[in-house]
Design an enzyme around this catalytic site. Structure first.
Site, PDB file in Angstrom:
ATOM      1  N   HIS A 110       0.857  -1.182   0.000  1.00 21.95           N
ATOM      2  CA  HIS A 110       0.000   0.000   0.000  1.00 21.95           C
ATOM      3  C   HIS A 110       0.893   1.232   0.000  1.00 21.95           C
ATOM      4  CE1 HIS A 110      -3.676   2.350   0.813  1.00 21.95           C
ATOM      5  NE2 HIS A 110      -2.845   3.140   1.482  1.00 21.95           N
ATOM      6  N   CYS A 111       0.706   2.078  -1.014  1.00 21.26           N
ATOM      7  CA  CYS A 111       1.503   3.301  -1.154  1.00 21.26           C
ATOM      8  C   CYS A 111       0.721   4.462  -0.549  1.00 21.26           C
ATOM      9  CB  CYS A 111       1.817   3.559  -2.628  1.00 21.26           C
ATOM     10  SG  CYS A 111       2.720   5.087  -2.918  1.00 21.26           S
ATOM     11  N   PHE A 112       1.232   5.040   0.514  1.00 17.12           N
ATOM     12  CA  PHE A 112       0.539   6.144   1.172  1.00 17.12           C
ATOM     13  C   PHE A 112       0.633   7.435   0.360  1.00 17.12           C
ATOM     14  CE2 PHE A 112       1.205   3.237   4.710  1.00 17.12           C
ATOM     15  CZ  PHE A 112      -0.047   3.266   5.314  1.00 17.12           C
TER      16      PHE A 112
END
Length: 263
Positions: A110-112
């Site tokens: 998951h890329c914030f």
């Protein structure tokens, strides 16, 4: 969980602010400071070439950034709810993302900074986003170094000149020798350098995993993957139109291997 959801909002806002500041500095400081060479043709003036190159890098970085956000990885529920004639999807890598609150196929991480999960549908755009963001930041750093060198008459011929620029500039800023705008550009130089190296590291690491046919989630969980030629793994992510994707931000689900795997 609340902190993760907050980070999911703050990180994209931080990236967009940095992009806006970079664009403003390029447009109102770096480009005007480039004096045209009287001997050069207007078509090949330094300012025009610099602006065209920066526009190309920033357009690809922001274009792939938008595509990463728009194209989420395939949802496991959507795959299992397909036509009854098709066999149930055997997901090679599934993970429940607490931030997105769903189980995704071919989950990588998951890329914030994009506020989205990275998987099969947006992996190529994520890699290109990291690549062009790194190039845009490092190129902005080079343009900023040229601007500071001209404004403050500083020579960067010595390799350690860039490392000693910040502490020297801080002392000169409090003594009044360096203006606030110049100090801001110097701080941005180090920020561009850090972001450029970080994105380059992400890009190289992700490409290595793609060549191996792995995802970060599989590496963390110790999941073994079937050995395949690296060309098939690369084509699965970048597709057959990979060269066009390097020049123009475009969406690509994957190659034929990923389509056959999902059937």
């Amino acid at each position: 969980m609340l902190a993760l959801r907050l980070l999911n909002v703050v990180a994209p806002a931080y990236f967009l602010c940095i992009s806006l500041v970079t664009f403003v500095l390029q447009l109102f400081l770096f480009l005007p400071s480039m004096r045209e060479d009287p001997a050069a043709a207007p078509l090949f003036s330094p300012a025009l070439l610099h602006g065209a190159l920066f526009l190309f890098l920033s357009t690809n970085a922001l274009g792939n950034y938008v595509l990463v956000i728009q194209n989420s990885p395939d949802d496991l529920d959507a795959c299992q709810g397909a036509s009854a004639k098709r066999a149930p999807c055997p997901p090679p890598s599934t993970h429940f993302c607490r931030v997105c609150a769903r189980v995704t196929l071919r989950h990588d991480h998951h890329c914030f900074f994009t506020g989205n999960c990275i998987g099969s549908r947006n992996m190529r755009n994520f890699v290109l986003f990291c690549l062009y963001t790194s190039l845009a930041c490092l190129y902005s750093m080079v343009a900023g170094v040229a601007y500071i060198s001209a404004v403050l008459s500083i020579s960067f011929a010595h390799p350690l000149a860039f490392l000693t620029l910040l502490p020297t500039s801080i002392s000169q800023f409090f003594s009044g020798a360096v203006l606030g705008s110049e100090m801001f550009v110097i701080l941005m130089l180090y920020l561009w350098f850090a972001i450029g190296l970080a994105c380059a590291g992400f890009c190289c690491h992700q490409l290595l995993l793609i060549l191996r046919g792995q995802t970060r989630h599989q590496v963390r969980k110790g999941v073994a993957v079937r050995a395949r030629p690296w060309r098939k793994n690369l084509q699965e992510v970048f597709g057959k139109r990979w060269l066009l994707g390097l020049l123009v931000p475009m969406f690509n689900v994957g190659g034929e291997s990923s389509k056959q795997r999902d059937k």
